[in-house]
Design a protein around this motif. Structure first.
Motif, PDB file in Angstrom:
ATOM      1  N   SER A  95      88.818 -61.923  89.125  1.00  0.00           N
ATOM      2  CA  SER A  95      89.268 -62.508  87.866  1.00  0.00           C
ATOM      3  C   SER A  95      89.067 -61.525  86.719  1.00  0.00           C
ATOM      4  CB  SER A  95      88.513 -63.808  87.599  1.00  0.00           C
ATOM      5  OG  SER A  95      88.921 -64.368  86.388  1.00  0.00           O
ATOM      6  N   ALA A  98      91.710 -58.855  86.994  1.00  0.00           N
ATOM      7  CA  ALA A  98      93.003 -59.384  86.548  1.00  0.00           C
ATOM      8  C   ALA A  98      93.065 -59.457  85.032  1.00  0.00           C
ATOM      9  CB  ALA A  98      93.252 -60.761  87.164  1.00  0.00           C
ATOM     10  N   ASP A  99      91.971 -59.887  84.401  1.00  0.00           N
ATOM     11  CA  ASP A  99      91.920 -59.946  82.930  1.00  0.00           C
ATOM     12  C   ASP A  99      92.046 -58.552  82.323  1.00  0.00           C
ATOM     13  OD1 ASP A  99      91.668 -62.690  82.973  1.00  0.00           O
ATOM     14  OD2 ASP A  99      89.486 -62.678  82.700  1.00  0.00           O
ATOM     15  N   LYS A 102      95.613 -57.422  82.647  1.00  0.00           N
ATOM     16  CA  LYS A 102      96.439 -58.174  81.692  1.00  0.00           C
ATOM     17  C   LYS A 102      96.263 -57.640  80.277  1.00  0.00           C
ATOM     18  CE  LYS A 102      96.583 -62.935  80.339  1.00  0.00           C
ATOM     19  NZ  LYS A 102      96.292 -64.297  80.745  1.00  0.00           N
ATOM     20  N   SER A 103      95.027 -57.391  79.871  1.00  0.00           N
ATOM     21  CA  SER A 103      94.803 -56.885  78.510  1.00  0.00           C
ATOM     22  C   SER A 103      95.322 -55.458  78.366  1.00  0.00           C
ATOM     23  CB  SER A 103      93.326 -56.968  78.144  1.00  0.00           C
ATOM     24  OG  SER A 103      92.566 -56.063  78.904  1.00  0.00           O
ATOM     25  N   LYS A 105      97.914 -54.234  79.985  1.00  0.00           N
ATOM     26  CA  LYS A 105      99.368 -54.398  79.936  1.00  0.00           C
ATOM     27  C   LYS A 105      99.793 -54.808  78.524  1.00  0.00           C
ATOM     28  CE  LYS A 105     103.124 -57.117  81.824  1.00  0.00           C
ATOM     29  NZ  LYS A 105     103.474 -58.260  82.639  1.00  0.00           N
ATOM     30  N   ASN A 106      99.065 -55.762  77.939  1.00  0.00           N
ATOM     31  CA  ASN A 106      99.372 -56.225  76.591  1.00  0.00           C
ATOM     32  C   ASN A 106      99.150 -55.136  75.545  1.00  0.00           C
ATOM     33  OD1 ASN A 106     100.066 -58.751  77.556  1.00  0.00           O
ATOM     34  ND2 ASN A 106      98.074 -59.650  77.129  1.00  0.00           N
TER      35      ASN A 106
END
Length: 109
Positions: A95, A98-99, A102-103, A105-106
């Motif tokens: 997790s 994944a976070d 994601k951050s 990517k953002n």
């Protein structure tokens, strides 16, 4: 249901956990059946753990799921508790990864 083999019971565990939601009492035959079968099969215990964990935030039966989860962990034994703890840690790590992805990517997307 008592005659069913453990491998086949695992196929029906999601429905059995849903039955727990609608039992009149926490001390129900379904609860005892599931705990007893967990004593005889690591596979049943493992599947039951994750199904109960999945339903722990249920607004209707979350308390019952917590009670069942505590009962299961009490009877499961040290080796099973260690295995589950290792899996929980792995899920937390995944997790977190994944976070991070994601951050990232953002941030760059």
């Amino acid at each position: 249901m008592k005659e069913i083999v453990s491998d086949e019971l695992c196929d029906y565990l999601p429905q059995m956990v849903q039955i727990l939601r609608y039992e009149a009492w926490d001390d129900s035959p379904t609860a005892w059946f599931l705990l007893e079968r967990s004593l005889t099969s690591v596979r049943v215990a493992h599947h039951l753990y994750w199904l109960l964990k999945e339903n722990i935030n249920d607004p209707i039966a979350g308390g019952r799921m917590k009670l069942m989860l505590n009962g299961l962990l009490t009877i499961a034994g040290e080796a099973m508790r260690e295995r589950i703890s290792t899996q929980e840690e792995l899920l937390e790590d995944l997790s977190d990864i994944a976070d991070t992805i994601k951050s990232t990517k953002n941030h760059y997307g």
